[in-house]
Design a protein around this motif. Sequence first.
Motif, PDB file in Angstrom:
ATOM      1  N   SER A  64      37.780 -21.057   6.186  1.00 52.51           N
ATOM      2  CA  SER A  64      36.530 -21.228   6.917  1.00 52.51           C
ATOM      3  C   SER A  64      35.355 -21.139   5.947  1.00 52.51           C
ATOM      4  O   SER A  64      35.482 -20.628   4.827  1.00 52.51           O
ATOM      5  CB  SER A  64      36.396 -20.154   7.994  1.00 52.51           C
ATOM      6  OG  SER A  64      36.203 -18.878   7.393  1.00 52.51           O
ATOM      7  N   SER A  65      34.196 -21.612   6.394  1.00 48.38           N
ATOM      8  CA  SER A  65      33.005 -21.508   5.555  1.00 48.38           C
ATOM      9  C   SER A  65      32.655 -20.047   5.307  1.00 48.38           C
ATOM     10  O   SER A  65      32.187 -19.679   4.232  1.00 48.38           O
ATOM     11  CB  SER A  65      31.823 -22.236   6.217  1.00 48.38           C
ATOM     12  OG  SER A  65      31.582 -21.724   7.502  1.00 48.38           O
ATOM     13  N   GLY A  72      34.408 -30.282   7.214  1.00 46.06           N
ATOM     14  CA  GLY A  72      35.216 -29.378   8.036  1.00 46.06           C
ATOM     15  C   GLY A  72      35.346 -29.843   9.478  1.00 46.06           C
ATOM     16  O   GLY A  72      34.751 -30.843   9.897  1.00 46.06           O
ATOM     17  N   GLY A  97      37.909 -25.119  10.219  1.00 46.12           N
ATOM     18  CA  GLY A  97      37.515 -24.844   8.847  1.00 46.12           C
ATOM     19  C   GLY A  97      37.771 -26.036   7.956  1.00 46.12           C
ATOM     20  O   GLY A  97      37.723 -27.187   8.393  1.00 46.12           O
ATOM     21  N   TYR A  98      38.091 -25.749   6.688  1.00 43.39           N
ATOM     22  CA  TYR A  98      38.279 -26.799   5.704  1.00 43.39           C
ATOM     23  C   TYR A  98      39.722 -26.820   5.221  1.00 43.39           C
ATOM     24  O   TYR A  98      40.314 -25.773   4.937  1.00 43.39           O
ATOM     25  CB  TYR A  98      37.354 -26.575   4.498  1.00 43.39           C
ATOM     26  CG  TYR A  98      35.894 -26.506   4.862  1.00 43.39           C
ATOM     27  CD1 TYR A  98      35.183 -27.651   5.181  1.00 43.39           C
ATOM     28  CD2 TYR A  98      35.225 -25.284   4.893  1.00 43.39           C
ATOM     29  CE1 TYR A  98      33.838 -27.596   5.522  1.00 43.39           C
ATOM     30  CE2 TYR A  98      33.878 -25.204   5.238  1.00 43.39           C
ATOM     31  CZ  TYR A  98      33.199 -26.373   5.550  1.00 43.39           C
ATOM     32  OH  TYR A  98      31.874 -26.304   5.894  1.00 43.39           O
ATOM     33  N   ALA A 152      32.492 -18.471   1.674  1.00 42.41           N
ATOM     34  CA  ALA A 152      31.226 -17.855   1.286  1.00 42.41           C
ATOM     35  C   ALA A 152      31.435 -16.459   0.715  1.00 42.41           C
ATOM     36  O   ALA A 152      30.812 -16.076  -0.284  1.00 42.41           O
ATOM     37  CB  ALA A 152      30.290 -17.795   2.498  1.00 42.41           C
ATOM     38  N   TYR A 172      32.334 -25.062  -6.344  1.00 47.58           N
ATOM     39  CA  TYR A 172      33.217 -25.311  -5.190  1.00 47.58           C
ATOM     40  C   TYR A 172      34.560 -25.846  -5.678  1.00 47.58           C
ATOM     41  O   TYR A 172      35.619 -25.404  -5.220  1.00 47.58           O
ATOM     42  CB  TYR A 172      32.569 -26.312  -4.236  1.00 47.58           C
ATOM     43  CG  TYR A 172      31.374 -25.794  -3.490  1.00 47.58           C
ATOM     44  CD1 TYR A 172      31.418 -24.591  -2.800  1.00 47.58           C
ATOM     45  CD2 TYR A 172      30.186 -26.518  -3.454  1.00 47.58           C
ATOM     46  CE1 TYR A 172      30.312 -24.122  -2.096  1.00 47.58           C
ATOM     47  CE2 TYR A 172      29.078 -26.061  -2.754  1.00 47.58           C
ATOM     48  CZ  TYR A 172      29.144 -24.860  -2.082  1.00 47.58           C
ATOM     49  OH  TYR A 172      28.055 -24.395  -1.382  1.00 47.58           O
ATOM     50  N   ILE A 211      26.827 -23.083   2.464  1.00 50.55           N
ATOM     51  CA  ILE A 211      27.971 -23.955   2.215  1.00 50.55           C
ATOM     52  C   ILE A 211      27.958 -25.134   3.176  1.00 50.55           C
ATOM     53  O   ILE A 211      28.161 -26.291   2.770  1.00 50.55           O
ATOM     54  CB  ILE A 211      29.280 -23.153   2.325  1.00 50.55           C
ATOM     55  CG1 ILE A 211      29.418 -22.220   1.115  1.00 50.55           C
ATOM     56  CG2 ILE A 211      30.489 -24.085   2.423  1.00 50.55           C
ATOM     57  CD1 ILE A 211      30.611 -21.306   1.172  1.00 50.55           C
ATOM     58  N   ARG A 212      27.718 -24.876   4.438  1.00 51.43           N
ATOM     59  CA  ARG A 212      27.688 -25.971   5.412  1.00 51.43           C
ATOM     60  C   ARG A 212      26.557 -26.952   5.096  1.00 51.43           C
ATOM     61  O   ARG A 212      26.737 -28.175   5.194  1.00 51.43           O
ATOM     62  CB  ARG A 212      27.553 -25.406   6.825  1.00 51.43           C
ATOM     63  CG  ARG A 212      28.810 -24.691   7.312  1.00 51.43           C
ATOM     64  CD  ARG A 212      28.751 -24.411   8.807  1.00 51.43           C
ATOM     65  NE  ARG A 212      27.707 -23.450   9.138  1.00 51.43           N
ATOM     66  CZ  ARG A 212      27.904 -22.141   9.209  1.00 51.43           C
ATOM     67  NH1 ARG A 212      29.110 -21.617   8.955  1.00 51.43           N
ATOM     68  NH2 ARG A 212      26.908 -21.334   9.537  1.00 51.43           N
ATOM     69  N   ALA A 263      27.548 -18.639   4.515  1.00 49.48           N
ATOM     70  CA  ALA A 263      28.284 -19.711   5.170  1.00 49.48           C
ATOM     71  C   ALA A 263      27.359 -20.869   5.514  1.00 49.48           C
ATOM     72  O   ALA A 263      27.742 -22.039   5.404  1.00 49.48           O
ATOM     73  CB  ALA A 263      28.963 -19.178   6.431  1.00 49.48           C
TER      74      ALA A 263
END
Length: 212
Positions: free
Chosen positions: A33-34, A59, A64-65, A38, A17, A48-49, A45
Motif C-alpha cells: 500500500s502507499s 495503484g 495497493g500497488y 511511505a 522508488y 507518494i500518491r 502516503a
Amino acid sequence: MAKQVISTPVIRRLPRYYRFLGELENENIERISSRELAQRMGLSASQIRQDFNCFGGFGQQGYGYHVKALREEIGRILGVQEHTGVVLIGAGNLGKAVATHLDFRKRGCELVGIFDSNPDLSGTSAAGLPIQPMTQLETFCRAHQPEVAVLCIPKGAAQELAECLVSLGIKGFWNFSHYDLKLNNPTIIVENVHLGDSLMTLAYCMHHRDEE
C-alpha cells in the motif's frame, strides 16, 4: 491538451522508488500500500500518491500497488532499458571508482569508452575497457555516437571540454568536476554532482542536531 510538466523533486524521487521497490522484490513482497511504502521510505502516503498521479497513477483502490509491475513501469519512465552510450573522461581515482563500482546498465546507460590525458594510463584498463588517450576522443565519438559524458576532470578543463563534447554529439553530462557547467543550449542536460556539498550538509546537521 498540454503535456504535464513534471517537477524536479518528483523526478529525483523516481530512482528512490525504483530502488526501494527492487528491495521489496528481493523480499518476495508482491504488493504494498502507499502507506506501507511511505513508512519504508520516510515519505507521506499522500506524497507518494501525488507523485504517481503525475504519471497516471498505478495503484488500485483497496489493493495497493503490485510491486513488480510498479517497478517495471517506473523503470520504463526512467529509461533503464535504453542503455544510452556513455563516455567517461578522467580515469583518476574518482573516475576509476565510478567506472568500476557503478553498474551503468542497470541505470539506463552503457559505459562504452574511457579517456584520460595522462599518457601513463594509456593501455591500462578500468571496468573491462581500455583507457584511451584524449587524442582518440573525437574519432571515437564520431564512430560510436555516445550521448552522455561523465566528467571526472579538474574544474579548469570542464567548460571547454564540455563545449567540445557537445559538438561531438553529447547531449547529457554527469559532471563531477567541482564546476557548475553552464551550456548555452537548452537541449543539453547537465547533472552537476558535488560530493563535498553532501558532506557539508551532513556536517551542518551533526552540528545543529541538538537545536530545536
